[in-house]
Design an enzyme around this catalytic site. Sequence first.
Site, PDB file in Angstrom:
ATOM      1  N   HIS A  82       1.630   4.239  -1.717  1.00 15.87           N
ATOM      2  CA  HIS A  82       1.602   3.733  -3.098  1.00 15.87           C
ATOM      3  C   HIS A  82       0.637   4.438  -4.052  1.00 15.87           C
ATOM      4  O   HIS A  82       0.841   4.400  -5.264  1.00 15.87           O
ATOM      5  CB  HIS A  82       1.263   2.238  -3.143  1.00 15.87           C
ATOM      6  CG  HIS A  82       2.012   1.370  -2.192  1.00 15.87           C
ATOM      7  ND1 HIS A  82       3.382   1.381  -2.087  1.00 15.87           N
ATOM      8  CD2 HIS A  82       1.578   0.449  -1.295  1.00 15.87           C
ATOM      9  CE1 HIS A  82       3.758   0.490  -1.166  1.00 15.87           C
ATOM     10  NE2 HIS A  82       2.689  -0.075  -0.675  1.00 15.87           N
ATOM     11  N   ASP A 239       2.083   5.436   6.155  1.00 18.87           N
ATOM     12  CA  ASP A 239       1.234   5.070   7.290  1.00 18.87           C
ATOM     13  C   ASP A 239       1.841   3.987   8.166  1.00 18.87           C
ATOM     14  O   ASP A 239       1.798   4.079   9.400  1.00 18.87           O
ATOM     15  CB  ASP A 239      -0.177   4.699   6.837  1.00 18.87           C
ATOM     16  CG  ASP A 239      -0.226   3.618   5.770  1.00 18.87           C
ATOM     17  OD1 ASP A 239       0.832   3.067   5.383  1.00 18.87           O
ATOM     18  OD2 ASP A 239      -1.344   3.310   5.299  1.00 18.87           O
TER      19      ASP A 239
END
Length: 495
Positions: A82, A239
């Site tokens: 993000h 991730d």
Amino acid sequence: MSYVIGIDLGTGSVKGLVVDRNGKVILEAAENYPLHHPEKGYSEQDPADWIKGTKLVLKQLIETMPELKERLSGISFSGQMHSLVLLDQQDQPLRNAILWNDVRTTKQCEEISETLGDRLIDKTKNLALEGFTLPKLLWVKEHEPDIWKKAAHFLLPKDYLSFWLTGNKQMERSDAAGTLLLNVMEQEWDLEIADAFGIARELLPTLTASIDKVGTVRKSVCEELGIEGNVAVFAGGADNACAALGAGIVDQNRGLCSIGTSGVFLAYEGTHEQNYQGKLHFFNHVIPNSYYSMGVTLAAGQSLTWFKETFAPQMSFDALIQEASKSPLGSNGLLFTPYIMGERTPHVDSQVRGSFIGLDAGQKLNDFTRAVIEGITFSLKDAQVLMEGIAGKQFEEIVSVGGGAKSDLWLQIQADIFNTKISTLKTEQGPGLGAAMIAAVGCGWFNTLEECAKAFVVYEKEYYPQKSAVEKYQQLYQLYQQVYPQTKELCHQLK
């Protein structure tokens, strides 16, 4: 023997893993870098610190293991999702990166929700939350117009790192899914969304798959690091997706429970679309043409850390959890809700706060500690229940990683609350191993990521649900589910 390196670009540090063809982690190194909080609720990092840290990690790995100079075949990445990196026409960052845990964009989230309505979830499969990238773009557009005028490209952290290594700009889809600009099922930028908010199409990078080769390490970087020959660079992944891959979450009967500062309950969704209506995140996976769903507890391990530092600062975590083992199932009638930072799943509520319910004068420190552990696990069960109820999932195994996997007591509590076999990893390397696996497949060591997972991921301990405990926890979980609706308004008024 040839090797690959997986680089995990986290929020507080960058970590590098050297992995051989057998999936053995030969060497690892890490470098920390600072977080900046210029105002309350702001969270930023200087992208130059990521490059500096990664360069130091690679230098350390190569100096310790000189054969990497000739035998390094590939590099790939896992990265924090993000976070916004804005570049100018000369590909230089225009400002610090605005991170995933920055909460300045509530107004922009409201604007996105009002403008798109139901189309937001139809297209992106997710609600507009402060962590996502589109709200950050809109914040810069509104509050920093001079910077916005100079913006030529935007990237996410690991894609910026890839750009530094190769000179090529692109964005990989499992990460792009967290921008609110990707049509998740079509796997392409949603130009209707971009146009609705004045996001120039030129800002949107070329999209790639996780295992795509995006270039080779630039000559100048090779010379600086002492690398000889060409080293392939592969796109990598977000991730959470890489962590799932590194834990072997590559089929629909296996879930992941990750308890760190925050908590994640994650499931592989295969190629199927699921309509969770924003109650769970639904993202593109690193496995081609596949998806995963995810529930988030904002303060999982953080709740236990807060409790220890506030009420038992002199005790170690091991000693505290050992005390908790002296408390019976149900913590002598005490329930804890881990909403100390608000909550994400299933209650998207930034203003709710945690609570202990059922206090009495007979309870001791061990009861409170066990209640915190049970409450964190109940919170993660909320995601499991949504997956089972909406998507009809039937978990045969849940892989537990993070702080919750370091205690036999907590692992057994997970088995009993989830009513599912819990497994642990022999060597827990997190997202970095997933990144290394992407490089391994990219280099042709394996045909698919699933095949690589079978070779690289090794499990160790197993914990099985105990029938009597399962029944008691089911009753307590029904009580736990009632706490949020009955305390929500009180919390909002207290705020």
